[in-house]
Motif scaffolding. Sequence first.
Motif, short mmCIF file in Angstrom:
data_model
loop_
_atom_site.label_atom_id
_atom_site.label_comp_id
_atom_site.label_asym_id
_atom_site.label_seq_id
_atom_site.Cartn_x
_atom_site.Cartn_y
_atom_site.Cartn_z
N LEU A 51 0.81 -1.21 0.00
CA LEU A 51 0.00 0.00 0.00
C LEU A 51 0.86 1.27 0.00
CD1 LEU A 51 -2.86 1.07 0.16
CD2 LEU A 51 -2.75 0.90 2.64
N LEU A 52 0.53 2.20 -0.92
CA LEU A 52 1.28 3.45 -1.05
C LEU A 52 0.34 4.63 -0.81
CD1 LEU A 52 3.21 2.59 -4.32
CD2 LEU A 52 4.06 2.38 -1.98
N LEU A 53 0.58 5.36 0.28
CA LEU A 53 -0.25 6.52 0.59
C LEU A 53 0.56 7.80 0.43
CD1 LEU A 53 -1.92 5.16 3.86
CD2 LEU A 53 -2.95 5.26 1.59
N ASP A 54 -0.11 8.88 0.03
CA ASP A 54 0.58 10.18 -0.09
C ASP A 54 1.19 10.61 1.25
OD1 ASP A 54 -0.32 10.23 -2.66
OD2 ASP A 54 -1.78 11.84 -2.38
N SER A 55 0.63 10.12 2.34
CA SER A 55 1.08 10.54 3.68
C SER A 55 2.27 9.74 4.19
CB SER A 55 -0.09 10.38 4.66
OG SER A 55 -0.53 9.03 4.65
N ASN A 56 2.84 8.91 3.32
CA ASN A 56 3.90 8.00 3.77
C ASN A 56 5.30 8.37 3.28
OD1 ASN A 56 4.59 5.67 5.27
ND2 ASN A 56 4.79 4.50 3.37
N VAL A 57 5.47 9.59 2.79
CA VAL A 57 6.80 10.04 2.35
C VAL A 57 7.65 10.28 3.61
CG1 VAL A 57 8.06 11.81 1.07
CG2 VAL A 57 5.76 11.14 0.34
N GLU A 59 1.30 17.90 -2.62
CA GLU A 59 0.42 16.96 -1.90
C GLU A 59 1.24 16.01 -1.03
OE1 GLU A 59 -3.18 15.28 -3.61
OE2 GLU A 59 -2.81 16.51 -5.37
N PHE A 60 2.32 15.49 -1.59
CA PHE A 60 3.23 14.64 -0.81
C PHE A 60 3.70 15.39 0.44
CE2 PHE A 60 5.30 11.68 -4.27
CZ PHE A 60 4.24 10.81 -4.15
N ALA A 61 4.21 16.60 0.24
CA ALA A 61 4.82 17.37 1.34
C ALA A 61 3.79 17.66 2.44
CB ALA A 61 5.42 18.66 0.80
N LYS A 62 2.59 18.09 2.02
CA LYS A 62 1.56 18.45 3.01
C LYS A 62 1.06 17.23 3.77
CE LYS A 62 0.21 22.91 1.71
NZ LYS A 62 1.02 23.00 0.46
N LYS A 63 0.71 16.18 3.02
CA LYS A 63 0.11 15.02 3.68
C LYS A 63 1.12 14.25 4.53
CE LYS A 63 -3.33 14.40 0.03
NZ LYS A 63 -3.81 13.48 -1.02
N SER A 64 2.42 14.35 4.18
CA SER A 64 3.44 13.61 4.93
C SER A 64 4.18 14.49 5.93
CB SER A 64 4.47 13.00 3.97
OG SER A 64 3.86 12.06 3.12
N ILE A 69 6.15 21.95 2.84
CA ILE A 69 6.50 22.81 1.69
C ILE A 69 7.46 22.11 0.72
CG2 ILE A 69 6.09 24.98 2.93
CD1 ILE A 69 9.18 25.34 2.83
N VAL A 70 7.43 22.62 -0.50
CA VAL A 70 8.33 22.11 -1.54
C VAL A 70 9.29 23.24 -1.90
CG1 VAL A 70 8.51 21.15 -3.86
CG2 VAL A 70 6.52 20.62 -2.44
N LEU A 71 10.56 22.95 -1.87
CA LEU A 71 11.57 23.94 -2.22
C LEU A 71 12.23 23.55 -3.53
CD1 LEU A 71 13.29 24.41 1.27
CD2 LEU A 71 11.78 26.04 0.12
N MET A 72 12.52 24.56 -4.32
CA MET A 72 13.16 24.31 -5.61
C MET A 72 14.55 24.94 -5.59
SD MET A 72 12.21 23.55 -8.95
CE MET A 72 11.40 24.51 -10.18
#
Length: 338
Positions: free
Chosen positions: A160-166, A234-239, A313-316
């Motif tokens: 199982l792969l959830l967005d909240s699991n990063v 979405e990854f950053a927020k949920k995880s 947050i996502v940084l570039m």
Amino acid sequence: MSDTISLVHGAGGIETLKIILELTKDVKLRKVIGGTGLDELDDSALIPISENKFLAITVDSYTVNPIFFPGGDIGKLAATGTINDIAVMGATPLAVLDSIVVEEGFDKDLLLKIMNSFKKVLEKENVALIGGDFKVMPKGSLDKIIISTVGVGIVDKKNLLLDSNVKPDDQIIISGSIGEHGAIILALQLGLDVSNLKSDCETVTDIMKTVLKIGGVHAAKDPTRGGLAMALNEFAKKSNVTIIVDEDKIPIKEEVRSYCEMLGVDPLALACEGRVVLAVKKSKAHEILKELHDMGYEDACIIGEVKKLEPGIVLMKSKVGGLRILEPPLGEIIPRIC
Ligand code: MG
């Protein structure tokens, strides 16, 4: 006067999320016990069916304009998009239902052509079409055709792969160059020359099967509406993690880059329909990447890493080394992209 709905509410960025949250805020039963649902808003919802297995279920509507484009059509897109939303959960897609609404006067041969594209994807993926609906609206009350789909798959708890699991220290991998679907649709809508552009519309099931076998995958997402920028946010927020991506490493085809520059559009906000972004354990990242290259995904690469700095947050990292926040896309870039 009450507000009205605009195209921006359907663009897949912040405004879409806001309207979904507003429309569903009073829903009391938001998941099946033991599963996931409205609070997680993952690519599929989950319903437990045994101690170790979940049913993954997803729904989508396809309104792309134009309905035929280099690399696909609305039928291929509908089947592909549905299957991909199941596959990125770590699930095996099993079955699909479709609901087609067409405008009165629609050409029957075109409809058969679209349906053939839809069926071809299902056949290739060994996914059953188990039901559906067909309706017609009076001429002028609908623009040609809408296809809605429900997709169903099964997933083992261990896959199982959830967005909240990063997790912090994960590496971020993209399976190929980004923005091609968004770029071709945008160019077609603007009446530009598209001879060097093609949609990336393809299923990602072979990629998912392979990376799950290798192991170390924590999360996966198909960066469709809202593009890579939305998927990473979405990854950053949920995880609750910080994702740092390297601008230089993000694969973008020269054709897409030049269209984006000409039109003032950020390729990171453009939809892909055949790519997957993965968050994987650092110790497995190179093995996964090598396998993707061996499978023919030669543009696959590690584009960043995960840290526990400022959660959500996502940084570039720019070409010259500066850091800026990569915001989730705001506003409407292209209406009716999928
Ligand atoms: Mg998705």
